[in-house]
Scaffold this motif. Structure first.
Motif, short mmCIF file in Angstrom:
data_model
loop_
_atom_site.label_atom_id
_atom_site.label_comp_id
_atom_site.label_asym_id
_atom_site.label_seq_id
_atom_site.Cartn_x
_atom_site.Cartn_y
_atom_site.Cartn_z
N GLY A 41 -38.44 -20.23 57.43
CA GLY A 41 -39.33 -19.10 57.19
C GLY A 41 -38.70 -17.75 57.54
N LEU A 42 -37.37 -17.70 57.57
CA LEU A 42 -36.68 -16.45 57.92
C LEU A 42 -36.24 -15.74 56.64
CD1 LEU A 42 -34.46 -17.95 60.76
CD2 LEU A 42 -36.68 -16.81 61.00
N SER A 43 -36.06 -14.41 56.75
CA SER A 43 -35.75 -13.64 55.54
C SER A 43 -34.31 -13.84 55.07
CB SER A 43 -36.00 -12.16 55.80
OG SER A 43 -35.22 -11.77 56.92
N GLY A 44 -33.43 -14.21 55.98
CA GLY A 44 -32.03 -14.39 55.58
C GLY A 44 -31.13 -14.58 56.79
N ILE A 45 -29.81 -14.43 56.56
CA ILE A 45 -28.84 -14.68 57.63
C ILE A 45 -29.03 -13.71 58.81
CG2 ILE A 45 -26.36 -14.71 58.18
CD1 ILE A 45 -27.02 -16.99 56.33
N GLY A 46 -29.39 -12.46 58.50
CA GLY A 46 -29.58 -11.45 59.56
C GLY A 46 -30.61 -11.92 60.59
N GLU A 47 -31.76 -12.36 60.08
CA GLU A 47 -32.82 -12.81 60.99
C GLU A 47 -32.42 -14.10 61.70
OE1 GLU A 47 -36.69 -13.12 59.11
OE2 GLU A 47 -37.69 -13.29 61.06
N LEU A 48 -31.66 -14.94 61.00
CA LEU A 48 -31.18 -16.19 61.62
C LEU A 48 -30.29 -15.86 62.82
CD1 LEU A 48 -31.00 -19.36 61.15
CD2 LEU A 48 -28.83 -18.89 60.06
N VAL A 49 -29.41 -14.89 62.64
CA VAL A 49 -28.52 -14.49 63.74
C VAL A 49 -29.35 -13.96 64.92
CG1 VAL A 49 -26.79 -12.75 64.41
CG2 VAL A 49 -26.48 -14.08 62.32
N GLN A 50 -30.36 -13.17 64.63
CA GLN A 50 -31.22 -12.67 65.73
C GLN A 50 -31.86 -13.82 66.50
OE1 GLN A 50 -34.18 -10.03 64.08
NE2 GLN A 50 -32.61 -8.61 63.33
N LYS A 51 -32.32 -14.83 65.78
CA LYS A 51 -32.95 -15.99 66.43
C LYS A 51 -31.93 -16.73 67.30
CE LYS A 51 -37.13 -16.00 64.60
NZ LYS A 51 -38.26 -15.61 65.40
N LEU A 52 -30.70 -16.88 66.76
CA LEU A 52 -29.67 -17.57 67.54
C LEU A 52 -29.37 -16.78 68.81
CD1 LEU A 52 -27.10 -18.64 64.77
CD2 LEU A 52 -28.83 -20.06 65.87
N GLN A 53 -29.30 -15.46 68.67
CA GLN A 53 -29.02 -14.62 69.84
C GLN A 53 -30.14 -14.74 70.88
OE1 GLN A 53 -28.42 -11.03 67.57
NE2 GLN A 53 -26.19 -11.12 67.85
N GLY A 54 -31.35 -15.00 70.38
CA GLY A 54 -32.49 -15.17 71.29
C GLY A 54 -32.55 -16.57 71.88
N GLY A 55 -31.65 -17.45 71.46
CA GLY A 55 -31.57 -18.80 72.04
C GLY A 55 -32.58 -19.78 71.48
N ALA A 56 -33.00 -19.59 70.20
CA ALA A 56 -34.00 -20.48 69.60
C ALA A 56 -33.42 -21.89 69.44
CB ALA A 56 -34.43 -19.92 68.25
N ARG A 57 -33.87 -22.81 70.29
CA ARG A 57 -33.22 -24.12 70.44
C ARG A 57 -33.11 -25.01 69.19
NH1 ARG A 57 -29.02 -26.70 71.30
NH2 ARG A 57 -28.14 -25.45 72.95
N PRO A 58 -34.22 -25.37 68.56
CA PRO A 58 -33.98 -26.30 67.46
C PRO A 58 -33.09 -25.68 66.38
CG PRO A 58 -36.34 -25.83 67.70
CD PRO A 58 -35.64 -25.03 68.72
N LEU A 59 -33.21 -24.35 66.26
CA LEU A 59 -32.43 -23.65 65.24
C LEU A 59 -30.93 -23.71 65.55
CD1 LEU A 59 -33.50 -22.28 62.73
CD2 LEU A 59 -33.27 -20.08 63.89
N ILE A 60 -30.60 -23.58 66.83
CA ILE A 60 -29.19 -23.64 67.24
C ILE A 60 -28.59 -24.98 66.80
CG2 ILE A 60 -27.67 -23.85 69.28
CD1 ILE A 60 -29.33 -21.69 70.62
N THR A 61 -29.30 -26.06 67.12
CA THR A 61 -28.82 -27.39 66.74
C THR A 61 -28.71 -27.51 65.23
OG1 THR A 61 -30.00 -28.21 68.67
CG2 THR A 61 -29.24 -29.87 67.10
#
Ligand SMILES: C[S@@+](CC[C@H](N)C(=O)[O-])C[C@H]1O[C@@H](n2cnc3c(N)ncnc32)[C@H](O)[C@@H]1O
Length: 292
Positions: A41-61
Motif C-alpha cells: 500500500g505504499l506509493s513507491g520506492i521513496g516511501e518504502l525507503v522511509q519505512k525501512l529507515q523507520g525499522g518496519a519489521r515485516p517489510l525489512i524481511t
C-alpha cells in the motif's frame, strides 16, 4: 528512485544479506521492490525507503527476501554430485568407518532441490551406508524458500529440471499436478533459517559443506570472512563444494582446490577445526540409514 534512495538500499542490502549491487542496478531494485511496495500500500520506492529507515519489521524481511535470487534445480551442474558420489563419500565412508556417521551442511539450499539431491545420492549408495547416522542440515536466509524446501512439493516443470526419471518415480509421489518428496527422504533433512553473514559456529562441524551459487553475490571481503568461518566448521579431512563461478583462489589460504576436481576444496590447516565450537541448539534430526 533518487540516487540517495538507491544508495540507501544498496547499503541496506549489503549490510543485511551481503548482496553487493553495482552502481547501475536500479532496474533490478525497481523490478523487485516496486511490486512489493505497491502490495504494502505504499506509493513507491521513496516511501518504502522511509519505512525501512523507520525499522518496519515485516517489510525489512520482505525486502531482503525479494532481492535474493533463489534459482536452483535438482543435481544442478551434475559434476559436483558425481564428485559427491565417486570421490567425497567413498573417502568419508573410509575415514568415518569407526563412528559410522556423516554430517553434511547445505548452506544456501534455497527451495530444497540441492539438499534433496544429496539425500537421494546418499540413498542410492545403499548398503555402503546401512546403519550410518546421516545428518543433512539445509539452511537459507529466506524463510519463504525454506517453507517450500520443508514441504518438498515441486511442479512438473521443477521436477523436469535435472531430476532423472527413475529418481522421480522412486522418491516422489504425484498429487494432481505436483510431486512431493517422500517422507523418508524429507526426514533426512533438517531445514533452518541462517544468514551466512551471522555467526554459524553453533551448527558444529561437518564432513561436507555445499555452499554453492551464493558467494557470487557478495563482495571480496564478505567472501573471505565467510570462507574463514567455514574453515572452522569443517573437519580437517572434510570437503567444501563451491559453485562453478566461485573459488577460494586469490582470496584465502584456509582452503585449497583439489586438482582435477572442479569445485572441490579441502581445508588447508588441520588445526582449523581443532578449536571446535560446542554444538548447541535442539537435538539434531539424524537419519539412520536402513538396509534394502
Ligand atoms: C542462487 S540460490 C543457490 C541455491 C543452491 N545452492 C544452488 O546452487 O542451486 C542462492 C540462495 O542463497 C540464499 N542467500 C542469499 N544471501 C544469503 C545469506 N546472506 N545467507 C544465507 N543464504 C543466502 C538465497 O536466499 C538463495 O536461496
Amino acid at each position: 528512485m533518487t540516487p540517495t534512495e538507491y544508495e540507501y538500499l544498496r547499503k541496506f542490502l549489503k549490510d543485511n544479506s551481503g548482496l553487493d549491487l553495482s552502481a547501475d542496478k536500479q532496474y533490478l531494485i525497481e523490478s523487485r521492490l516496486l511490486p512489493l511496495a505497491r502490495k504494502a500500500g505504499l506509493s513507491g520506492i521513496g516511501e518504502l525507503v522511509q519505512k525501512l529507515q523507520g525499522g518496519a519489521r515485516p517489510l525489512i524481511t520482505n525486502v531482503i527476501e525479494a532481492m535474493t535470487t533463489n534459482e536452483t534445480f535438482f543435481f544442478r551442474d551434475k559434476v559436483p554430485f558425481d564428485h559427491f558420489r565417486d570421490h567425497i563419500m567413498p573417502e568419508v565412508i573410509k575415514a568415518r568407518a569407526g563412528r559410522r556417521s556423516v554430517r553434511i551442511w547445505c548452506a544456501a539450499g534455497s527451495t530444497g532441490q540441492e539438499p534433496y539431491s544429496l539425500a537421494m545420492s546418499l540413498k542410492e549408495m545403499g548398503a555402503a551406508l546401512t546403519g550410518w547416522r546421516v545428518e543433512i542440515i539445509a539452511t537459507d536466509l529466506s524463510q519463504e524458500v525454506l517453507e517450500k524446501a520443508k514441504a518438498g512439493i515441486y511442479s512438473q516443470f521443477e521436477v523436469q529440471r535435472g531430476l532423472p526419471i527413475q529418481m522421480l518415480m522412486k522418491y516422489f509421489k504425484q498429487t494432481g499436478e505436483t510431486w512431493q518428496v517422500n517422507p523418508e527422504l524429507r526426514a533426512m533433512i533438517q531445514h533452518r533459517q541462517l544468514n551466512l553473514l551471522h555467526d554459524f559456529a553453533s551448527l558444529g562441524t561437518f564432513d561436507v559443506i555445499f555452499c554453492r551459487n551464493v558467494l557470487i553475490y557478495f563482495d571480496q571481503d564478505t567472501k573471505i570472512n565467510i570462507f574463514n568461518r567455514l574453515a572452522r566448521q569443517i573437519e580437517p579431512d572434510g570437503f567444501l563444494v563451491l559453485g562453478a563461478a566461485e573459488t577460494v583462489v586469490g582470496l584465502t589460504d584456509t582452503f585449497r582446490p583439489i586438482p582435477e576436481r572442479r569445485g572441490l576444496y579441502k581445508p588447508n590447516d588441520p588445526r582449523a577445526a581443532a578449536a571446535k565450537p560446542a554444538v548447541a541448539g535442539a537435538a539434531p534430526r539424524v537419519a539412520v540409514m536402513a538396509g534394502r
